[in-house]
Design an enzyme around this catalytic site. Structure first.
Site, PDB file in Angstrom:
ATOM      1  CB  CYS A  38      59.989 -22.306  89.591  1.00  0.00           C
ATOM      2  SG  CYS A  38      58.453 -23.109  89.074  1.00  0.00           S
ATOM      3  CG  HIS A  62      55.717 -21.381  85.444  1.00  0.00           C
ATOM      4  ND1 HIS A  62      56.673 -21.504  86.430  1.00  0.00           N
ATOM      5  CD2 HIS A  62      54.813 -20.472  85.907  1.00  0.00           C
ATOM      6  CE1 HIS A  62      56.367 -20.708  87.433  1.00  0.00           C
ATOM      7  NE2 HIS A  62      55.242 -20.079  87.151  1.00  0.00           N
ATOM      8  CB  CYS A 107      58.858 -26.003  86.324  1.00  0.00           C
ATOM      9  SG  CYS A 107      57.617 -24.775  85.821  1.00  0.00           S
ATOM     10  CD  GLU A 141      60.025 -24.001  83.094  1.00  0.00           C
ATOM     11  OE1 GLU A 141      61.007 -23.721  83.809  1.00  0.00           O
ATOM     12  OE2 GLU A 141      59.030 -23.245  82.976  1.00  0.00           O
TER      13      GLU A 141
END
Length: 155
Positions: free
Chosen positions: A84, A54, A87, A56
């Site tokens: 999410c 992801h 993260c 992040e």
């Protein structure tokens, strides 16, 4: 001048680049305590065949490598979509000071929606959280991406 314009505009550019690669369009930027960009990334889960890639997570990894530490004390994270749960947990572990995000994520969010990681008693670090930063543009990038996906032949 809008103090959010620089980092969030870079995050939005990263989101657009992710969309161009066929990734869910999320971009992230990490700034150091002086406000300098130390990391930036867009989603690369498909490209890397890695569900943890992801935006992040990639930005946190870059920033930690740049600082030589697993802690990003005093650093800020700018991201186009609400993080999410995975993260959000990494943000806490990295001790990021502030999180600025654009669009909320009612389906998969982990900050204000869903798991609400920072509200959990086992969360060791809770950053300051600011939502709705460039929300209209962030949401438009996401909506456009998914509209094009649904309109594609065989979708």
């Amino acid at each position: 001048m809008n103090p959010f314009a620089g980092p969030m505009s870079i995050a939005l550019s990263e989101a657009r680049a992710a969309a161009a690669r066929g990734e869910v369009p999320v971009g992230a930027v990490i700034t150091d305590p002086a406000g300098r960009v130390v990391a930036q990334a867009g989603n690369r889960t498909r490209e890397r065949a890695d569900p943890t890639a992801h935006a992040e997570m990639l930005a946190i990894r870059q920033a930690c490598a740049a600082t030589g530490s697993e802690r990003l004390t005093g650093h800020d994270l700018w991201v186009t979509l609400e993080p999410c749960p995975m993260c959000a947990a990494a943000i806490g572990f990295a001790r990021i000071a502030r999180v600025y995000y654009g669009a909320s994520d009612p389906k998969s969010g982990g900050v204000a929606q869903g798991a609400r990681v920072f509200s959990h008693p086992q969360c060791h670090h809770v950053p300051e959280v600011y939502d709705g930063i460039a929300e209209t543009e962030a949401r438009a990038i996401l909506r456009g991406f998914f509209d094009r996906l649904r309109a594609a032949p065989g979708a």
